[in-house]
Design a protein around this motif. Structure first.
Motif, PDB file in Angstrom:
ATOM      1  N   ASP A 166       0.957  -1.222   0.115  1.00 60.10           N
ATOM      2  CA  ASP A 166       0.052  -0.027  -0.058  1.00 60.10           C
ATOM      3  C   ASP A 166       0.857   1.334   0.005  1.00 60.10           C
ATOM      4  OD1 ASP A 166       1.020   0.042   2.591  1.00 60.10           O
ATOM      5  OD2 ASP A 166      -1.030  -0.169   3.680  1.00 60.10           O
ATOM      6  N   LEU A 167       2.284   1.028  -0.290  1.00 61.34           N
ATOM      7  CA  LEU A 167       3.213   2.342  -0.291  1.00 61.34           C
ATOM      8  C   LEU A 167       3.706   2.709   0.992  1.00 61.34           C
ATOM      9  CD1 LEU A 167       1.738   2.264  -3.115  1.00 61.34           C
ATOM     10  CD2 LEU A 167       2.282   4.430  -3.342  1.00 61.34           C
ATOM     11  N   THR A 168       3.052   2.203   2.180  1.00 60.45           N
ATOM     12  CA  THR A 168       3.528   2.884   3.227  1.00 60.45           C
ATOM     13  C   THR A 168       4.445   1.937   4.082  1.00 60.45           C
ATOM     14  OG1 THR A 168       1.812   1.818   4.683  1.00 60.45           O
ATOM     15  CG2 THR A 168       1.180   3.777   3.535  1.00 60.45           C
ATOM     16  N   LEU A 169       5.283   2.271   4.932  1.00 63.50           N
ATOM     17  CA  LEU A 169       6.190   1.978   5.925  1.00 63.50           C
ATOM     18  C   LEU A 169       5.675   2.633   7.327  1.00 63.50           C
ATOM     19  CD1 LEU A 169      10.101   1.827   6.143  1.00 63.50           C
ATOM     20  CD2 LEU A 169       8.571   2.857   7.950  1.00 63.50           C
ATOM     21  N   ARG A 170       5.394   1.629   8.175  1.00 59.67           N
ATOM     22  CA  ARG A 170       4.712   1.918   9.670  1.00 59.67           C
ATOM     23  C   ARG A 170       5.669   1.322  10.589  1.00 59.67           C
ATOM     24  NH1 ARG A 170      -1.530   2.121   8.734  1.00 59.67           N
ATOM     25  NH2 ARG A 170      -1.751   2.501   6.437  1.00 59.67           N
ATOM     26  N   ALA A 194      16.604  -3.333   9.384  1.00 60.79           N
ATOM     27  CA  ALA A 194      16.989  -2.088  10.124  1.00 60.79           C
ATOM     28  C   ALA A 194      18.508  -2.455  10.652  1.00 60.79           C
ATOM     29  CB  ALA A 194      16.006  -1.957  11.580  1.00 60.79           C
ATOM     30  N   SER A 195      19.171  -1.311  10.792  1.00 60.07           N
ATOM     31  CA  SER A 195      20.614  -1.522  11.290  1.00 60.07           C
ATOM     32  C   SER A 195      20.730  -1.203  12.846  1.00 60.07           C
ATOM     33  CB  SER A 195      21.571  -0.640  10.638  1.00 60.07           C
ATOM     34  OG  SER A 195      21.140   0.943  10.787  1.00 60.07           O
ATOM     35  N   SER A 196      21.894  -1.407  13.373  1.00 63.48           N
ATOM     36  CA  SER A 196      22.105  -1.160  14.967  1.00 63.48           C
ATOM     37  C   SER A 196      21.978   0.484  14.981  1.00 63.48           C
ATOM     38  CB  SER A 196      23.225  -1.853  15.449  1.00 63.48           C
ATOM     39  OG  SER A 196      24.493  -1.296  14.296  1.00 63.48           O
ATOM     40  N   ASP A 197      22.479   1.221  13.961  1.00 65.53           N
ATOM     41  CA  ASP A 197      22.410   2.683  14.205  1.00 65.53           C
ATOM     42  C   ASP A 197      21.015   3.247  14.130  1.00 65.53           C
ATOM     43  OD1 ASP A 197      21.996   2.777  11.664  1.00 65.53           O
ATOM     44  OD2 ASP A 197      23.914   3.183  11.087  1.00 65.53           O
ATOM     45  N   GLY A 198      20.019   2.550  13.875  1.00 64.40           N
ATOM     46  CA  GLY A 198      18.749   3.069  13.629  1.00 64.40           C
ATOM     47  C   GLY A 198      18.033   3.293  12.532  1.00 64.40           C
ATOM     48  N   GLU A 199      18.978   3.196  11.460  1.00 63.68           N
ATOM     49  CA  GLU A 199      18.805   3.632  10.209  1.00 63.68           C
ATOM     50  C   GLU A 199      17.845   2.403   9.703  1.00 63.68           C
ATOM     51  OE1 GLU A 199      20.687   5.888   7.061  1.00 63.68           O
ATOM     52  OE2 GLU A 199      20.975   3.585   6.385  1.00 63.68           O
ATOM     53  N   ILE A 200      16.802   2.711   8.822  1.00 64.53           N
ATOM     54  CA  ILE A 200      15.850   1.617   8.223  1.00 64.53           C
ATOM     55  C   ILE A 200      16.005   1.761   6.760  1.00 64.53           C
ATOM     56  CG2 ILE A 200      13.360   1.063   7.899  1.00 64.53           C
ATOM     57  CD1 ILE A 200      12.907   2.745  10.529  1.00 64.53           C
ATOM     58  N   SER A 201      15.888   0.604   6.132  1.00 63.59           N
ATOM     59  CA  SER A 201      16.282   0.536   4.535  1.00 63.59           C
ATOM     60  C   SER A 201      14.799  -0.388   4.239  1.00 63.59           C
ATOM     61  CB  SER A 201      17.644  -0.318   4.196  1.00 63.59           C
ATOM     62  OG  SER A 201      18.503   0.197   4.795  1.00 63.59           O
ATOM     63  N   ASP A 206       9.822  -0.360  -7.499  1.00 61.45           N
ATOM     64  CA  ASP A 206      10.397   0.282  -8.429  1.00 61.45           C
ATOM     65  C   ASP A 206      12.058   0.291  -8.548  1.00 61.45           C
ATOM     66  OD1 ASP A 206      11.246   1.791  -6.155  1.00 61.45           O
ATOM     67  OD2 ASP A 206      10.641   3.819  -6.611  1.00 61.45           O
ATOM     68  N   GLY A 207      12.413  -0.670  -7.731  1.00 63.00           N
ATOM     69  CA  GLY A 207      13.865  -1.332  -7.989  1.00 63.00           C
ATOM     70  C   GLY A 207      14.761  -0.298  -6.995  1.00 63.00           C
ATOM     71  N   LYS A 208      14.262   0.703  -6.276  1.00 64.62           N
ATOM     72  CA  LYS A 208      15.092   1.449  -5.343  1.00 64.62           C
ATOM     73  C   LYS A 208      15.024   0.901  -4.059  1.00 64.62           C
ATOM     74  CE  LYS A 208      14.450   5.903  -7.825  1.00 64.62           C
ATOM     75  NZ  LYS A 208      13.918   7.342  -7.491  1.00 64.62           N
ATOM     76  N   ILE A 209      16.227   1.330  -3.223  1.00 65.57           N
ATOM     77  CA  ILE A 209      16.230   1.125  -1.758  1.00 65.57           C
ATOM     78  C   ILE A 209      16.061   2.438  -1.255  1.00 65.57           C
ATOM     79  CG2 ILE A 209      17.576   0.086   0.205  1.00 65.57           C
ATOM     80  CD1 ILE A 209      16.716  -1.912  -1.925  1.00 65.57           C
ATOM     81  N   TYR A 210      14.952   2.491  -0.376  1.00 67.08           N
ATOM     82  CA  TYR A 210      14.980   4.056   0.454  1.00 67.08           C
ATOM     83  C   TYR A 210      15.595   3.795   1.682  1.00 67.08           C
ATOM     84  CZ  TYR A 210      11.768   4.991  -3.585  1.00 67.08           C
ATOM     85  OH  TYR A 210      11.409   5.448  -4.653  1.00 67.08           O
ATOM     86  N   PHE A 211      16.082   4.970   2.301  1.00 66.52           N
ATOM     87  CA  PHE A 211      16.844   4.901   3.678  1.00 66.52           C
ATOM     88  C   PHE A 211      15.979   5.972   4.246  1.00 66.52           C
ATOM     89  CE2 PHE A 211      20.050   3.434   0.587  1.00 66.52           C
ATOM     90  CZ  PHE A 211      20.537   2.452   0.924  1.00 66.52           C
ATOM     91  N   LEU A 212      15.651   5.564   5.576  1.00 61.97           N
ATOM     92  CA  LEU A 212      14.826   6.380   6.520  1.00 61.97           C
ATOM     93  C   LEU A 212      15.658   6.405   7.913  1.00 61.97           C
ATOM     94  CD1 LEU A 212      12.680   4.392   4.749  1.00 61.97           C
ATOM     95  CD2 LEU A 212      11.449   6.132   5.598  1.00 61.97           C
ATOM     96  N   LYS A 217      12.025   9.605   8.983  1.00 59.49           N
ATOM     97  CA  LYS A 217      12.369  10.647   7.985  1.00 59.49           C
ATOM     98  C   LYS A 217      13.132  10.233   6.775  1.00 59.49           C
ATOM     99  CE  LYS A 217      14.665  15.094   7.570  1.00 59.49           C
ATOM    100  NZ  LYS A 217      15.618  16.129   7.894  1.00 59.49           N
ATOM    101  N   LEU A 218      12.836  10.219   5.354  1.00 62.20           N
ATOM    102  CA  LEU A 218      13.597   9.866   4.278  1.00 62.20           C
ATOM    103  C   LEU A 218      14.876  10.647   4.120  1.00 62.20           C
ATOM    104  CD1 LEU A 218      13.283   7.906   1.868  1.00 62.20           C
ATOM    105  CD2 LEU A 218      12.429  10.014   0.419  1.00 62.20           C
ATOM    106  N   VAL A 219      16.105   9.781   4.185  1.00 61.49           N
ATOM    107  CA  VAL A 219      17.433  10.359   4.264  1.00 61.49           C
ATOM    108  C   VAL A 219      18.374  10.262   2.991  1.00 61.49           C
ATOM    109  CG1 VAL A 219      17.612  10.715   6.753  1.00 61.49           C
ATOM    110  CG2 VAL A 219      18.197   8.658   5.556  1.00 61.49           C
TER     111      VAL A 219
END
Length: 427
Positions: A166-170, A194-201, A206-212, A217-219
């Motif tokens: 549904d396009l959402t990350l919760r 999710a990594s130990s530093d808190g970042e979410i992938s 669409d073939g992309k990896i999104y980092f939050l 927050k999208l980074v």
């Protein structure tokens, strides 16, 4: 059973594991790197000794594909299937100790809390669930409006992260009943780590990896490839991501630099599962050819025997056909001719002009039998334009869409040629 396990061990090639009778859908590696638990479209799970490259136990319980596996901290194992059930196994036992039921659609992913006390599941019934492994009723997390495809605990164990078509990350707080933080991304989502530093992938269709960041927050983002990422894993040190797609490519991404470091090239068949060994440099992949392979993720080279093209490639006769290359993502589940029969999905032989869910000899889900769809060039194209979940609700078909009009046209033209049953000569 003993003879079967011996045979599985004997057929293992150097640095490769062979034993499943269908595509390898799930991989889970123990923290010491000695044990591997795999799940397959063939409905079984196998516990492997990585030290001996041999199967130790075949687990048969699920009535459908095993989509997710997990090795628990107390030595037990968990398997989850397209039948909506989770089985908890003790080593050496032929039947599960416990069966967790409640999901009403296929389970797509599992995650284990950092303290090992809670198992989380993501399902196509639009929910995620938290199961106390000591016993008790699960906590049901509702809100997604389509298939929940991926799930992960934050490193501190305070949050659960889910991603959906549904396009959402919760981001769900686990220490309260507060509503989750909801992040909407530009594409359906298939996997999350999710990594130990808190970042979410999060991996996108669409073939992309999104980092939050830990708050959602999208980074940043990285293009892994031009087609959907269907499986993703992170090395234990958080340095590398492996992103696999349905055409058999695995992108190795430098997470800190936000760059594509290299690409692993295998037999060209879909890669359904990926997992890093504890050394942070060795990657295991599970493929549509039922083989588990080892790779050096730092160099991009296969470990052990040279990987050869599939000698029984069903599309070999269609070399250079654009539609056939697009269909390659489907060969794990579907055949084209009547003599090849059904696999995880029904044969497509004679599909044009046939009503959905009417092919004799295949066990279709009940919701499909109620649909009024005749397969034509237009309806097949529509299936991949809006996706199976939207066009054929209740399907067990993996979710995927083809955004290009030209690619959909090429696929339909290929199928119109390749699925016509041969004419039997008059006698």
């Amino acid at each position: 059973m003993g003879a079967l396990i011996a045979a599985l061990g004997a057929t293992s090639a150097v640095a490769q594991l062979r034993g499943h009778g269908g595509p390898v859908r799930a991989l889970a590696i123990s923290s010491d790197g000695q044990t591997l638990l795999t799940g397959s479209f063939d409905g079984s799970a196998i516990r492997w000794s990585l030290a001996r490259d041999a199967a130790e136990q075949v687990l048969r319980f699920h009535a459908d594909a095993v989509n997710a596996t997990m090795l628990l901290k107390d030595g037990r194992a968990a398997t989850a299937g397209a039948d909506g059930r989770i089985a908890i196994w003790s080593s050496g036992k032929q039947q599960p100790d416990t069966v967790l039921e409640g999901h009403t659609a296929p389970i797509a992913a599992l995650a284990l809390s950092p303290d090992g006390a809670t198992l989380a599941s993501a399902s196509w019934d639009h929910t995620a669930r938290l199961w106390p492994l000591a016993g008790g009723a699960p906590r049901i997390l509702e809100g997604h409006t389509q298939n929940v495809n991926g799930i992960e605990f934050s490193a501190d164990g305070r949050n659960l992260i889910s991603v959906s078509y549904d396009l959402t990350l919760r981001i769900w707080p686990l220490d309260s009943s507060a509503a989750p933080s909801i992040v909407t991304l530009p594409t359906p989502l298939n996997s999350v780590v999710a990594s130990s530093d808190g970042e979410i992938s999060a991996a996108g269709a669409d073939g992309k990896i999104y980092f939050l960041d830990r708050k959602g927050k999208l980074v940043g983002d990285v293009v892994a490839g031009p087609i959907p990422v269907i499986a993703m894993a992170m090395s234990q040190d958080g340095a590398l991501l492996a992103a696999a797609d349905v055409r058999g490519s695995v992108a190795i991404i430098d997470r800190k630099a936000r760059t594509l470091a290299r690409r692993l090239v295998g037999p060209g068949l879909p890669v359904w599962s990926v997992a890093f060994m504890p050394d942070n440099g060795t990657l295991l992949t599970g493929g549509a050819d039922s083989v588990i392979r080892r790779w050096n993720a730092l160099t991009g080279e296969p470990i052990g025997a040279t990987i050869q093209e599939n000698p029984n490639d069903p599309l070999a006769a269609y070399a250079g056909d654009r539609g056939a290359e697009i269909f390659r993502a489907c060969v794990a589940c579907h055949t084209l001719t009547p003599d090849q029969g059904n696999k995880a999905g029904p044969t497509l032989s004679g599909i044009f002009g046939r009503k959905i869910a009417t092919l004799p000899g295949y066990n279709f889900s009940e919701p499909l039998k109620k649909l009024d769809i005749i397969w034509t060039s237009e309806t097949v194209s529509k299936l991949f334009e809006i996706g199976p979940a939207a066009y054929t609700p209740g399907t067990k078909m993996p979710e995927q869409r083809i955004g290009s009009d030209e690619d959909r046209k090429a696929l339909v033209q290929f199928l119109s040629r390749a699925t016509v049953p041969p004419v039997k000569p008059d006698r």
